[in-house]
Motif scaffolding. Structure first.
Motif, PDB file in Angstrom:
ATOM      1  N   UNK A 108       8.340  11.763 -13.780  1.00  0.00           N
ATOM      2  CA  UNK A 108       7.256  12.732 -13.952  1.00  0.00           C
ATOM      3  C   UNK A 108       6.571  12.654 -15.319  1.00  0.00           C
ATOM      4  N   UNK A 109       7.330  12.593 -16.440  1.00  0.00           N
ATOM      5  CA  UNK A 109       6.648  12.517 -17.740  1.00  0.00           C
ATOM      6  C   UNK A 109       5.730  11.306 -17.858  1.00  0.00           C
ATOM      7  N   UNK A 110       6.128  10.187 -17.246  1.00  0.00           N
ATOM      8  CA  UNK A 110       5.278   8.995 -17.294  1.00  0.00           C
ATOM      9  C   UNK A 110       4.016   9.204 -16.477  1.00  0.00           C
ATOM     10  N   UNK A 111       4.151   9.820 -15.303  1.00  0.00           N
ATOM     11  CA  UNK A 111       2.982  10.049 -14.450  1.00  0.00           C
ATOM     12  C   UNK A 111       2.020  11.050 -15.080  1.00  0.00           C
ATOM     13  N   UNK A 154      -4.856   2.220  -9.472  1.00  0.00           N
ATOM     14  CA  UNK A 154      -6.286   2.407  -9.195  1.00  0.00           C
ATOM     15  C   UNK A 154      -6.610   2.805  -7.754  1.00  0.00           C
ATOM     16  N   UNK A 155      -5.718   2.478  -6.787  1.00  0.00           N
ATOM     17  CA  UNK A 155      -6.009   2.766  -5.384  1.00  0.00           C
ATOM     18  C   UNK A 155      -5.265   3.994  -4.872  1.00  0.00           C
ATOM     19  N   UNK A 156      -4.535   4.693  -5.745  1.00  0.00           N
ATOM     20  CA  UNK A 156      -3.685   5.819  -5.309  1.00  0.00           C
ATOM     21  C   UNK A 156      -4.516   6.938  -4.700  1.00  0.00           C
ATOM     22  N   UNK A 157      -4.112   7.355  -3.499  1.00  0.00           N
ATOM     23  CA  UNK A 157      -4.771   8.471  -2.823  1.00  0.00           C
ATOM     24  C   UNK A 157      -3.842   9.647  -2.610  1.00  0.00           C
ATOM     25  N   UNK A 158      -2.560   9.367  -2.329  1.00  0.00           N
ATOM     26  CA  UNK A 158      -1.634  10.434  -1.995  1.00  0.00           C
ATOM     27  C   UNK A 158      -0.312  10.234  -2.726  1.00  0.00           C
ATOM     28  N   UNK A 159       0.209  11.348  -3.260  1.00  0.00           N
ATOM     29  CA  UNK A 159       1.485  11.317  -3.978  1.00  0.00           C
ATOM     30  C   UNK A 159       2.444  12.277  -3.287  1.00  0.00           C
ATOM     31  N   UNK A 160       3.569  11.720  -2.821  1.00  0.00           N
ATOM     32  CA  UNK A 160       4.557  12.531  -2.120  1.00  0.00           C
ATOM     33  C   UNK A 160       5.788  12.693  -3.016  1.00  0.00           C
ATOM     34  N   UNK A 217       0.827  -1.219   0.000  1.00  0.00           N
ATOM     35  CA  UNK A 217       0.000   0.000   0.000  1.00  0.00           C
ATOM     36  C   UNK A 217       0.856   1.262   0.000  1.00  0.00           C
ATOM     37  N   UNK A 218       2.114   1.154   0.420  1.00  0.00           N
ATOM     38  CA  UNK A 218       3.022   2.304   0.473  1.00  0.00           C
ATOM     39  C   UNK A 218       4.256   1.952  -0.360  1.00  0.00           C
ATOM     40  N   UNK A 219       4.446   2.632  -1.480  1.00  0.00           N
ATOM     41  CA  UNK A 219       5.541   2.335  -2.397  1.00  0.00           C
ATOM     42  C   UNK A 219       6.496   3.520  -2.458  1.00  0.00           C
ATOM     43  N   UNK A 220       7.764   3.252  -2.167  1.00  0.00           N
ATOM     44  CA  UNK A 220       8.811   4.271  -2.223  1.00  0.00           C
ATOM     45  C   UNK A 220       9.710   3.992  -3.430  1.00  0.00           C
ATOM     46  N   UNK A 247      -1.683   2.941  -2.105  1.00  0.00           N
ATOM     47  CA  UNK A 247      -2.446   4.145  -1.743  1.00  0.00           C
ATOM     48  C   UNK A 247      -1.533   5.367  -1.667  1.00  0.00           C
ATOM     49  N   UNK A 248      -0.287   5.149  -1.215  1.00  0.00           N
ATOM     50  CA  UNK A 248       0.658   6.253  -1.059  1.00  0.00           C
ATOM     51  C   UNK A 248       1.902   5.970  -1.894  1.00  0.00           C
ATOM     52  N   UNK A 249       2.246   6.919  -2.774  1.00  0.00           N
ATOM     53  CA  UNK A 249       3.417   6.781  -3.628  1.00  0.00           C
ATOM     54  C   UNK A 249       4.414   7.871  -3.263  1.00  0.00           C
ATOM     55  N   UNK A 250       5.632   7.456  -2.905  1.00  0.00           N
ATOM     56  CA  UNK A 250       6.684   8.383  -2.505  1.00  0.00           C
ATOM     57  C   UNK A 250       7.810   8.313  -3.538  1.00  0.00           C
ATOM     58  N   UNK A 251       8.217   9.455  -4.069  1.00  0.00           N
ATOM     59  CA  UNK A 251       9.312   9.500  -5.046  1.00  0.00           C
ATOM     60  C   UNK A 251      10.281  10.587  -4.629  1.00  0.00           C
ATOM     61  N   UNK A 252      11.573  10.258  -4.505  1.00  0.00           N
ATOM     62  CA  UNK A 252      12.559  11.264  -4.116  1.00  0.00           C
ATOM     63  C   UNK A 252      12.789  12.223  -5.282  1.00  0.00           C
ATOM     64  N   UNK A 253      13.180  13.450  -4.941  1.00  0.00           N
ATOM     65  CA  UNK A 253      13.250  14.505  -5.946  1.00  0.00           C
ATOM     66  C   UNK A 253      14.254  14.211  -7.053  1.00  0.00           C
ATOM     67  N   UNK A 254      15.347  13.506  -6.708  1.00  0.00           N
ATOM     68  CA  UNK A 254      16.386  13.278  -7.703  1.00  0.00           C
ATOM     69  C   UNK A 254      15.902  12.446  -8.891  1.00  0.00           C
ATOM     70  N   UNK A 255      15.017  11.498  -8.624  1.00  0.00           N
ATOM     71  CA  UNK A 255      14.552  10.627  -9.698  1.00  0.00           C
ATOM     72  C   UNK A 255      13.186  11.052 -10.237  1.00  0.00           C
ATOM     73  N   UNK A 256      12.563  12.013  -9.577  1.00  0.00           N
ATOM     74  CA  UNK A 256      11.225  12.445  -9.984  1.00  0.00           C
ATOM     75  C   UNK A 256      11.219  12.995 -11.406  1.00  0.00           C
ATOM     76  N   UNK A 257      12.325  13.641 -11.816  1.00  0.00           N
ATOM     77  CA  UNK A 257      12.362  14.225 -13.160  1.00  0.00           C
ATOM     78  C   UNK A 257      12.271  13.164 -14.238  1.00  0.00           C
TER      79      UNK A 257
END
Length: 280
Positions: free
Chosen positions: A258-261, A274-280, A214-217, A245-255
């Motif tokens: 991001x285009x995929x998201x 389908x169950x995503x509620x919060x994106x960090x 439920x929590x993916x980093x 439900x919660x997706x965490x991505x560090x800033x270094x790899x977010x770039x």
């Protein structure tokens, strides 16, 4: 200097009182025979095994079958050359030797070797499992998934961490109490890391383990994020994690992600997360 070789006559070929054996990058073809006498062994570390010291999964399982006091086991090969010959691979026997007190197992090598090994053993108290695979085109490990399924201490977790680096990528299911399940793929190209992870998530872990997350980093450790990958590769990685439900991505790899998201708009959001509620 020439490599150190241990002769088959080492310790007279018998070690009934031996409790710890550590061999690092030292070939010892006579090891399986010696282990048959080492019935008091508690810790066995065989790492950096050169090709000249290769032993088959069947040979090591025969030796492990008498090591009923073994608590820690590390088996690691120096290169992907050490793999079972296709002609010598036989189906696992109907009954498997029990390693009744084994709590920690680490392996480094190719998936075919590990498949032949874990198909032949049971370790009911195992709660730390670390696997390092050399990169290979195809990861197909149904025996590993079954081994994890029949190991009660390796339970499904609600959290998973995927970490990319310039040398490898790993996925970790952190401990609830004490134990950890970690799988590493040795590979230095981001696109190959992603394609390998997609296979690993679908074949190495029981499906219930992925569905429980439920929590993916998504993290990085000294990763050069300038490597370009297709957006579809990131989406393929996320696709199996339908309970996140919660997706965490560090800033270094977010770039890179991001285009995929950004492609996940409208109905596509429910296809991939389908169950995503919060994106960090």
């Amino acid at each position: 200097t020439s490599a150190v070789h241990i002769p088959d006559t080492f310790l007279g070929g018998s070690a009934p009182c031996l409790q710890t054996l550590i061999l690092d990058s030292i070939p010892f073809p006579g090891l399986p025979k010696l282990l048959l006498s080492a019935t008091h062994l508690v810790r066995l570390y065989l790492w950096g095994i050169p090709h000249s010291g290769y032993f088959s999964p069947e040979a090591i399982v025969t030796a492990l079958s008498v090591l009923t006091r073994l608590e820690t086991l590390r088996i690691g090969f120096e290169s992907p050359r050490s793999l079972p010959a296709r002609k010598s691979r036989r189906p696992p026997p109907p009954t498997r030797p029990l390693l009744p007190v084994l709590t920690y197992f680490a392996f480094k090598g190719v998936s075919k070797y590990l498949e032949d090994l874990v198909a032949r053993i049971d370790a009911p108290l195992l709660h730390n499992l670390e696997i390092l695979f050399f990169h290979q085109p195809i990861f197909d490990t149904p025996q590993l998934a079954q081994f994890i399924s029949r190991t009660p201490k390796l339970k499904a977790r609600d959290e998973a961490r995927v970490t990319f680096s310039n040398w490898d990528v790993w996925i970790t299911l952190p401990p609830i109490i004490g134990g950890t399940l970690k799988l590493v793929i040795i590979c230095d190209e981001l696109d190959l890391q992603l394609s390998s992870l997609v296979q690993v998530c679908s074949s190495c872990f029981p499906r219930a383990f992925i569905l429980a997350v439920e929590h993916l980093y998504i993290l990085e450790d000294q990763l050069c994020v300038e490597q370009e990958v297709e957006n579809s590769q990131w989406l393929e990685l996320l696709h199996p994690f339908t309970a996140v439900r919660d997706l965490y991505i560090v800033s270094e790899i977010a770039s890179s992600i991001a285009p995929a998201l950004q492609e996940l708009v409208g109905e596509r959001v429910t296809e991939v997360l389908p169950a995503l509620q919060t994106f960090f």
